[in-house]
Design an enzyme around this catalytic site. Structure first.
Site, PDB file in Angstrom:
ATOM      1  N   GLU A   1      23.540  -3.056 -10.190  1.00 15.59           N
ATOM      2  CA  GLU A   1      22.373  -2.904  -9.332  1.00 15.59           C
ATOM      3  C   GLU A   1      22.155  -1.398  -9.175  1.00 15.59           C
ATOM      4  O   GLU A   1      22.970  -0.714  -8.548  1.00 15.59           O
ATOM      5  CB  GLU A   1      22.633  -3.534  -7.954  1.00 15.59           C
ATOM      6  CG  GLU A   1      21.446  -3.399  -7.037  1.00 15.59           C
ATOM      7  CD  GLU A   1      21.695  -3.916  -5.624  1.00 15.59           C
ATOM      8  OE1 GLU A   1      22.814  -3.775  -5.105  1.00 15.59           O
ATOM      9  OE2 GLU A   1      20.748  -4.450  -5.035  1.00 15.59           O
TER      10      GLU A   1
ATOM     11  N   CYS B   1      16.079  -4.838  -1.996  1.00 15.56           N
ATOM     12  CA  CYS B   1      16.913  -5.885  -2.583  1.00 15.56           C
ATOM     13  C   CYS B   1      16.067  -6.877  -3.364  1.00 15.56           C
ATOM     14  O   CYS B   1      16.574  -7.671  -4.136  1.00 15.56           O
ATOM     15  CB  CYS B   1      17.671  -6.622  -1.489  1.00 15.56           C
ATOM     16  SG  CYS B   1      16.552  -7.441  -0.369  1.00 15.56           S
TER      17      CYS B   1
HETATM   18  P1  NAD Z   1      26.241  -1.075   2.046  1.00 12.55           P
HETATM   19  O1  NAD Z   1      26.933  -2.301   1.626  1.00 12.55           O
HETATM   20  O2  NAD Z   1      26.785   0.238   1.597  1.00 12.55           O
HETATM   21  O3  NAD Z   1      26.186  -0.982   3.652  1.00 12.55           O
HETATM   22  C1  NAD Z   1      25.710  -2.046   4.444  1.00 12.55           C
HETATM   23  C2  NAD Z   1      26.356  -1.960   5.811  1.00 12.55           C
HETATM   24  O4  NAD Z   1      27.769  -2.117   5.680  1.00 12.55           O
HETATM   25  C3  NAD Z   1      26.138  -0.621   6.515  1.00 12.55           C
HETATM   26  O5  NAD Z   1      25.935  -0.862   7.888  1.00 12.55           O
HETATM   27  C4  NAD Z   1      27.436   0.128   6.262  1.00 12.55           C
HETATM   28  O6  NAD Z   1      27.764   1.035   7.299  1.00 12.55           O
HETATM   29  C5  NAD Z   1      28.473  -0.978   6.185  1.00 12.55           C
HETATM   30  N1  NAD Z   1      29.568  -0.692   5.242  1.00 12.55           N
HETATM   31  C6  NAD Z   1      29.501   0.059   4.107  1.00 12.55           C
HETATM   32  N2  NAD Z   1      30.705   0.057   3.488  1.00 12.55           N
HETATM   33  C7  NAD Z   1      31.528  -0.722   4.234  1.00 12.55           C
HETATM   34  C8  NAD Z   1      32.895  -1.114   4.108  1.00 12.55           C
HETATM   35  N3  NAD Z   1      33.633  -0.724   3.098  1.00 12.55           N
HETATM   36  N4  NAD Z   1      33.408  -1.919   5.059  1.00 12.55           N
HETATM   37  C9  NAD Z   1      32.650  -2.350   6.095  1.00 12.55           C
HETATM   38  N5  NAD Z   1      31.354  -1.993   6.259  1.00 12.55           N
HETATM   39  C10 NAD Z   1      30.798  -1.200   5.351  1.00 12.55           C
HETATM   40  O7  NAD Z   1      24.707  -1.225   1.621  1.00 12.55           O
HETATM   41  P2  NAD Z   1      23.566  -0.126   1.686  1.00 12.55           P
HETATM   42  O8  NAD Z   1      23.802   0.888   0.617  1.00 12.55           O
HETATM   43  O9  NAD Z   1      23.348   0.343   3.080  1.00 12.55           O
HETATM   44  O10 NAD Z   1      22.296  -1.028   1.316  1.00 12.55           O
HETATM   45  C11 NAD Z   1      21.907  -1.306   0.009  1.00 12.55           C
HETATM   46  C12 NAD Z   1      22.458  -2.654  -0.453  1.00 12.55           C
HETATM   47  O11 NAD Z   1      22.014  -3.682   0.418  1.00 12.55           O
HETATM   48  C13 NAD Z   1      21.961  -3.049  -1.828  1.00 12.55           C
HETATM   49  O12 NAD Z   1      23.036  -3.612  -2.537  1.00 12.55           O
HETATM   50  C14 NAD Z   1      20.898  -4.092  -1.542  1.00 12.55           C
HETATM   51  O13 NAD Z   1      20.650  -5.022  -2.575  1.00 12.55           O
HETATM   52  C15 NAD Z   1      21.477  -4.763  -0.358  1.00 12.55           C
HETATM   53  N6  NAD Z   1      20.447  -5.467   0.383  1.00 12.55           N
HETATM   54  C16 NAD Z   1      20.414  -6.823   0.270  1.00 12.55           C
HETATM   55  C17 NAD Z   1      19.435  -7.536   0.929  1.00 12.55           C
HETATM   56  C18 NAD Z   1      19.365  -9.017   0.811  1.00 12.55           C
HETATM   57  O14 NAD Z   1      18.583  -9.603   1.531  1.00 12.55           O
HETATM   58  N7  NAD Z   1      20.134  -9.676  -0.024  1.00 12.55           N
HETATM   59  C19 NAD Z   1      18.496  -6.875   1.727  1.00 12.55           C
HETATM   60  C20 NAD Z   1      18.567  -5.486   1.836  1.00 12.55           C
HETATM   61  C21 NAD Z   1      19.564  -4.805   1.154  1.00 12.55           C
END
Ligand code: NAD
Length: 503
Positions: free
Chosen positions: A388, A290
């Site tokens: 992104e 991120c």
């Molecule tokens: P994601 O949003 O797909 O998933 C994150 C979490 O949410 C997971 O545990 C997943 O199971 C759950 N999830 C997914 N879809 C959902 C829904 N519709 N309803 C409820 N829960 C749901 O993210 P990802 O692909 O695992 O991670 C990558 C993303 O995380 C990127 O956008 C990255 O920028 C972000 N990120 C941000 C930071 C920060 O500090 N701002 C840090 C790390 C990652």
């Protein structure tokens, strides 16, 4: 993923509730892959709402005793956790590499940054100190205390399967809460490993629980009346939805979202240092960070030498299985994600960008690999600029002035990290004043704050008020209470119906 997954190579990955591995009973599971080989290595249970409830109840039952545990004992326990994690950090790094794909040295870096948060929590007696005002009024003292919330939950993304959960469970537990973690279903094994390590360190059963799963588990946590607070890290659309749902049901929430981090290079910058930084921050962890730099904003005539310097370095990045110590960049987490990232390279020329290096060429057949790509002449209306991408695709935007560069950053809907490369201290100082982002690097491409500051972005990179780890996390995981106290002399006691005044 709703079907049962039964690959012969797959190990079952269950929940951790009340100090035990608990096989899921919902009949729903998801596949976990080794991204370097493409082989399915695990089948992770997906929790039902009832299983989430069991984890919350285990946490609830553990809370009274944990809350009563002295600060001295909590600190001692955190020192033991720190020692165990440190001694076994290589084992943990291997788990990360096998399921996430990042190279071992990077996985070790992730564990180390997470460990710093655990180390910070060893100082919990100091972090929880309140304030005291003696003789606020005659014979009256006033003091503040901070108390835990109860059961709190963390929902985490795939890209830092160890560090991001540590950002949450370490301060939450140190503050006296009990914790339920819902890790990413793509690389869940690290969380189970941590659960067993915490038990070995002496953490009482029920203080830390893990429910595996997908949206069903997330919704159950968001709706559960006994969950007091939610910490979320993931993509912006999910972060926004989680924040709205959690706060609508009366919970405290911090929801960190996605990012599009710019690295501004001024004409006076050291081109070689800026190119090295762009390579490290753009392609490290295959761009699945991120805080990765995804857009280089080249100001004035630095653009061409900078693009040339980045292009020259790309063929030297060794892409391969993260378990091979000579690899510098591993695969992407899944085949779907790899294909999505590659689609931005495909569509770039049609939108007017120049593909300087096409990472789709020469990738190994096995696994979810994509080589580094470099796009030049990217402009703000292009998909490669707006979205992104979260992969090894670095874009370059050419602008004429510093003001134009800052405007680009400030008009972005995201505000996570940003960096400037320059030799001009005045320009750098002006930049830190002007720029709208939560974490700013000056000749530092990935400005992730050390553990005794807090981490968080602005705008659509964070929903909620308090950042994660560091001092703000102590505020997030506790409630304040102010006590006004008098020990009156019974001889002078009297009735007074007036409003209390300070005299
Ligand atoms: P994601 O949003 O797909 O998933 C994150 C979490 O949410 C997971 O545990 C997943 O199971 C759950 N999830 C997914 N879809 C959902 C829904 N519709 N309803 C409820 N829960 C749901 O993210 P990802 O692909 O695992 O991670 C990558 C993303 O995380 C990127 O956008 C990255 O920028 C972000 N990120 C941000 C930071 C920060 O500090 N701002 C840090 C790390 C990652």
């Amino acid at each position: 993923m709703t079907e049962t997954v039964d690959a012969p190579t797959a190990t079952r990955i269950p929940h951790w509730i009340g100090g035990r591995r608990i096989d899921g009973g919902s009949g729903r599971r998801g596949p976990v892959f080794n991204p370097a080989t493409g082989v399915q290595t695990g089948a992770v249970d997906f929790a039902s709402a009832e299983e989430v409830d069991a984890a919350v109840q285990a946490a609830r039952e553990a809370f009274p005793a944990w809350r009563h545990t002295s600060l001295a004992k909590r600190a001692e326990l955190f020192f033991r956790i720190r020692e165990l994690l440190h001694a076994r950090r290589e084992e943990m790094a291997e788990i990360l590499t096998r399921e996430h794909g990042k190279v071992l040295s990077d996985a070790l870096g992730e564990v180390t940054r997470g460990l710093e948060v655990v180390e910070h929590c060893c100082g919990i007696p100091t972090l929880l100190k309140g304030e005291h005002s003696e003789q606020a009024s005659t014979g009256i003292d006033v003091y503040s205390i901070r108390q835990p919330l109860g059961v709190v939950a963390g929902i985490t993304p795939f890209n830092f399967p160890a560090m991001v959960p540590m950002w949450m469970w370490a301060p939450a537990i140190a503050c006296g809460n009990c914790f339920v973690l819902k890790p990413s279903e793509k690389d869940p094994s690290a969380s189970l490993w941590v659960a067993e390590l915490l038990q070995e360190a002496g953490l009482p059963d029920g203080v830390f629980n893990v429910v595996m799963g997908d949206r069903v588990a997330v919704d159950a946590l968001l709706e559960h009346p006994d969950v007091a607070a939610i910490s979320f890290v993931g993509s912006t659309p999910v972060a926004r939805a989680v924040y709205e749902k959690a706060t609508a049901s009366g919970k405290r929430c911090q929801a960190l979202g996605g990012a599009k981090n710019h690295m501004i290079v001024l004409p006076d910058a050291d081109v070689n240092a800026a190119a090295d930084a762009a390579i490290s921050a753009g392609y490290g962890s295959a761009g699945e960070r991120c805080m990765a730099v995804s857009m280089v904003v080249a100001v004035g005539d630095v653009a061409q030498p900078l693009v040339d310097a980045i292009r020259e370095r790309i063929p030297k990045v060794k892409v391969g299985d993260g378990m091979d110590p000579s690899s510098e960049m591993g695969p992407l987490v899944t085949a779907e994600h790899r294909d999505r990232v590659a689609s931005y390279v495909e569509s770039a020329p049609g939108e007017g960008a120049t593909v300087v290096v096409d990472g789709r060429e020469g990738v190994p057949e096995q696994g979810f690999f994509l080589n580094p790509s470099l796009l030049d002449d990217v402009t703000p209306e292009m998909k490669a600029y707006v979205d992104e991408i979260f992969g090894p695709v670095l874009g370059v935007t050419r602008v004429a002035t510093y003001e134009e560069a800052v405007r680009l950053v400030n008009e972005s809907p995201y505000g996570n990290g940003v960096a400037i490369f320059t030799r001009d201290g005045g320009a750098a100082r002006q930049f830190q004043f002007d720029v709208q982002a939560g974490m700013v690097g000056i000749n530092v491409p990935i400005p992730v704050p050390v553990a005794y500051y807090s981490f968080g972005g602005w705008k659509s990179s964070l929903f909620g008020d308090l950042h994660v780890y560091g001092p703000e996390s102590i505020g997030f995981y506790t409630r304040g209470k102010v006590v006004t106290s008098r020990w009156p002399d019974p001889a002078t006691s009297q009735i007074d119906l007036g409003f209390p005044q300070t005299r």
